[in-house]
Design a protein around this motif. Structure first.
Motif, PDB file in Angstrom:
ATOM      1  N   GLU A 170     -11.692   2.167  -4.202  1.00  0.00           N
ATOM      2  CA  GLU A 170     -11.743   3.253  -3.224  1.00  0.00           C
ATOM      3  C   GLU A 170     -10.638   4.284  -3.438  1.00  0.00           C
ATOM      4  O   GLU A 170     -10.590   5.296  -2.734  1.00  0.00           O
ATOM      5  N   ASN A 171      -9.761   4.022  -4.402  1.00  0.00           N
ATOM      6  CA  ASN A 171      -8.691   4.969  -4.715  1.00  0.00           C
ATOM      7  C   ASN A 171      -9.005   5.612  -6.058  1.00  0.00           C
ATOM      8  O   ASN A 171      -8.918   4.967  -7.109  1.00  0.00           O
ATOM      9  N   ARG A 172      -9.385   6.855  -6.045  1.00  0.00           N
ATOM     10  CA  ARG A 172      -9.862   7.537  -7.249  1.00  0.00           C
ATOM     11  C   ARG A 172      -8.863   7.455  -8.401  1.00  0.00           C
ATOM     12  O   ARG A 172      -9.234   7.163  -9.547  1.00  0.00           O
ATOM     13  N   VAL A 173      -7.594   7.703  -8.110  1.00  0.00           N
ATOM     14  CA  VAL A 173      -6.596   7.763  -9.178  1.00  0.00           C
ATOM     15  C   VAL A 173      -6.319   6.378  -9.771  1.00  0.00           C
ATOM     16  O   VAL A 173      -6.365   6.184 -10.994  1.00  0.00           O
ATOM     17  N   LEU A 174      -6.019   5.407  -8.917  1.00  0.00           N
ATOM     18  CA  LEU A 174      -5.683   4.076  -9.422  1.00  0.00           C
ATOM     19  C   LEU A 174      -6.884   3.390 -10.069  1.00  0.00           C
ATOM     20  O   LEU A 174      -6.730   2.679 -11.069  1.00  0.00           O
ATOM     21  N   TRP A 175      -8.073   3.624  -9.535  1.00  0.00           N
ATOM     22  CA  TRP A 175      -9.265   3.038 -10.136  1.00  0.00           C
ATOM     23  C   TRP A 175      -9.520   3.643 -11.513  1.00  0.00           C
ATOM     24  O   TRP A 175      -9.856   2.941 -12.469  1.00  0.00           O
ATOM     25  N   GLY A 176      -9.299   4.934 -11.645  1.00  0.00           N
ATOM     26  CA  GLY A 176      -9.423   5.563 -12.954  1.00  0.00           C
ATOM     27  C   GLY A 176      -8.367   5.073 -13.921  1.00  0.00           C
ATOM     28  O   GLY A 176      -8.656   4.792 -15.097  1.00  0.00           O
ATOM     29  N   TYR A 177      -7.128   4.941 -13.434  1.00  0.00           N
ATOM     30  CA  TYR A 177      -6.012   4.498 -14.277  1.00  0.00           C
ATOM     31  C   TYR A 177      -6.240   3.082 -14.793  1.00  0.00           C
ATOM     32  O   TYR A 177      -6.076   2.804 -15.993  1.00  0.00           O
ATOM     33  N   VAL A 178      -6.631   2.156 -13.914  1.00  0.00           N
ATOM     34  CA  VAL A 178      -6.777   0.771 -14.346  1.00  0.00           C
ATOM     35  C   VAL A 178      -7.999   0.602 -15.242  1.00  0.00           C
ATOM     36  O   VAL A 178      -7.984  -0.220 -16.174  1.00  0.00           O
ATOM     37  N   PHE A 220       0.813  -1.214   0.000  1.00  0.00           N
ATOM     38  CA  PHE A 220       0.000   0.000   0.000  1.00  0.00           C
ATOM     39  C   PHE A 220       0.850   1.269   0.000  1.00  0.00           C
ATOM     40  O   PHE A 220       0.430   2.289  -0.568  1.00  0.00           O
ATOM     41  N   ARG A 221       2.027   1.195   0.565  1.00  0.00           N
ATOM     42  CA  ARG A 221       2.928   2.348   0.481  1.00  0.00           C
ATOM     43  C   ARG A 221       3.285   2.627  -0.980  1.00  0.00           C
ATOM     44  O   ARG A 221       3.258   3.776  -1.434  1.00  0.00           O
ATOM     45  N   ARG A 222       3.587   1.566  -1.718  1.00  0.00           N
ATOM     46  CA  ARG A 222       3.939   1.752  -3.129  1.00  0.00           C
ATOM     47  C   ARG A 222       2.718   2.172  -3.942  1.00  0.00           C
ATOM     48  O   ARG A 222       2.828   3.032  -4.830  1.00  0.00           O
ATOM     49  N   LEU A 223       1.561   1.614  -3.663  1.00  0.00           N
ATOM     50  CA  LEU A 223       0.357   2.010  -4.390  1.00  0.00           C
ATOM     51  C   LEU A 223       0.060   3.491  -4.180  1.00  0.00           C
ATOM     52  O   LEU A 223      -0.351   4.192  -5.117  1.00  0.00           O
ATOM     53  N   GLU A 224       0.269   3.970  -2.974  1.00  0.00           N
ATOM     54  CA  GLU A 224       0.024   5.395  -2.711  1.00  0.00           C
ATOM     55  C   GLU A 224       1.009   6.273  -3.465  1.00  0.00           C
ATOM     56  O   GLU A 224       0.650   7.338  -3.985  1.00  0.00           O
ATOM     57  N   LEU A 225       2.269   5.824  -3.560  1.00  0.00           N
ATOM     58  CA  LEU A 225       3.259   6.580  -4.335  1.00  0.00           C
ATOM     59  C   LEU A 225       2.903   6.574  -5.820  1.00  0.00           C
ATOM     60  O   LEU A 225       3.041   7.588  -6.510  1.00  0.00           O
TER      61      LEU A 225
END
Length: 341
Positions: free
Chosen positions: A254-262, A202-207
């Motif tokens: 629940e993560n706006r950026v990563l959900w949009g990216y994927v 999760f640290r890497r996902l946040e980065l």
């Protein structure tokens, strides 16, 4: 992806921390044939499981680059037995090109009594029936750089020369903390080991989310090898890693950026049209009996969100650079309806 650890290459777990061994067969198929395996249309067969994130890299790369006519595809059953990946999806339980029931037969023809695990992706030499390589880290890079004479017109440059150092740096971090990190968390046998691995995921996902908040793709303004490698883990995250591997601090949705990216990548030709959620869920929940001894496969998550608008195009970027999207999925390689949203 071998049955004992759910990943390409040999895996080991138990009382010691999970580790992933390097690929044993690292011959390369190259334009000049320096390892004895020259790039040649129709000579080789790519064996994959749609369940496996490591094999899925090769499936996506093959499709984006238009190598379907040059390199045939064998899709293994998502469920294995003690004899390895099997071709029970094919008539009579045999691969129609290689004529074998188990991928282990191609390994045995290459090295009799090979003691390691039988993994995908694997490339097999059709005339001899021998395994050529199971080097999952190298296969897609060679597709991008050594197989160029067989690329389709308009194929994207997935490993551009000017960006290779940055791509290598990003993919190394993604591999350590995300691609392999979810397995270290999932197969942990001690609380401290699990917590360290899960925290690193999760640290890497946040980065990564911070990076992707300001740019559409991981490196440069086009899709590259880095995006392929991250996508294959993210697309499986809520379906299997969140619950099955206990990577549950938050869901990808629940993560706006990563959900949009994927979702952006999933809706891009060559990505989502290779993903089979049915194979993914059945493999993880039914093969990893040490984690899920009942073999019960959960009904969720809801897949309908994968096709919703992502608005990532507002960040600019050109998915295929100066190239074009791949055409329709090759007949016979379509993902069945039960595996799609």
């Amino acid at each position: 992806m071998s049955g004992d650890g759910g990943g390409t290459g040999n895996t080991a777990y138990g009382r010691k921390a999970f580790r992933r061994s390097t690929a044993h067969f690292t011959d390369r198929i190259t334009a000049d044939g320096r390892d004895g395996w020259p790039v040649e249309a129709g000579r080789y067969r790519l064996v994959v499981s749609r369940a496996c994130p490591w094999a899925s890299r090769a499936v996506i790369s093959r499709r984006l680059l238009g190598l379907e006519d040059a390199l045939s595809l064998a899709i293994a059953d998502p469920l294995q037995d003690d004899r390895s990946w099997r071709f029970t999806l094919d008539p009579d339980g045999r691969d129609p090109v290689l004529g074998i029931r188990y991928l282990s037969e191609a390994y045995d023809r290459r090295e009799t009594g090979y003691p390691g695990g039988v993994s995908v992706p694997a490339i097999v030499d059709v005339p001899s029936g021998k395994l050529v390589t199971n080097d999952y880290q190298r296969i897609t890079l060679d597709f991008a750089t050594e197989w160029t004479a067989l690329h389709r017109d308009g194929a994207p440059d997935l490993y551009p020369q000017a960006l290779r150092d940055e791509i290598d740096e990003v993919t190394a971090e993604v591999y350590e903390d995300v691609n392999n990190g979810v397995y270290r968390a999932g197969f942990a046998t001690g609380q401290e080991e699990y917590e360290a691995a899960c925290a690193a995921v999760f640290r890497r996902l946040e980065l990564l989310a911070r990076r992707l908040e300001r740019q559409r793709y991981l490196v440069g303004d086009t899709i590259t090898e880095a995006d392929i490698r991250l996508f294959t883990t993210l697309v499986r995250f809520d379906a299997v890693y969140h619950g099955h591997f206990k990577c549950n601090r938050w869901k990808l949705t629940e993560n706006r950026v990563l959900w949009g990216y994927v979702r952006d990548l999933y809706q891009t030709p060559g990505f989502g049209d290779t993903v089979d959620f049915d194979h993914i869920k059945r493999h993880y929940y039914q093969v990893h009996t040490g984690i899920n001894p009942t073999g019960v496969v959960p009904l969720g998550p809801d897949l309908s969100g994968w096709l919703t608008p992502h608005h990532r195009e507002e960040l600019g970027g050109r998915p295929f650079g100066d190239g074009t999207p791949p055409g329709p999925v090759r007949a016979g390689e379509e993902v069945p309806a039960r595996g799609r949203p």
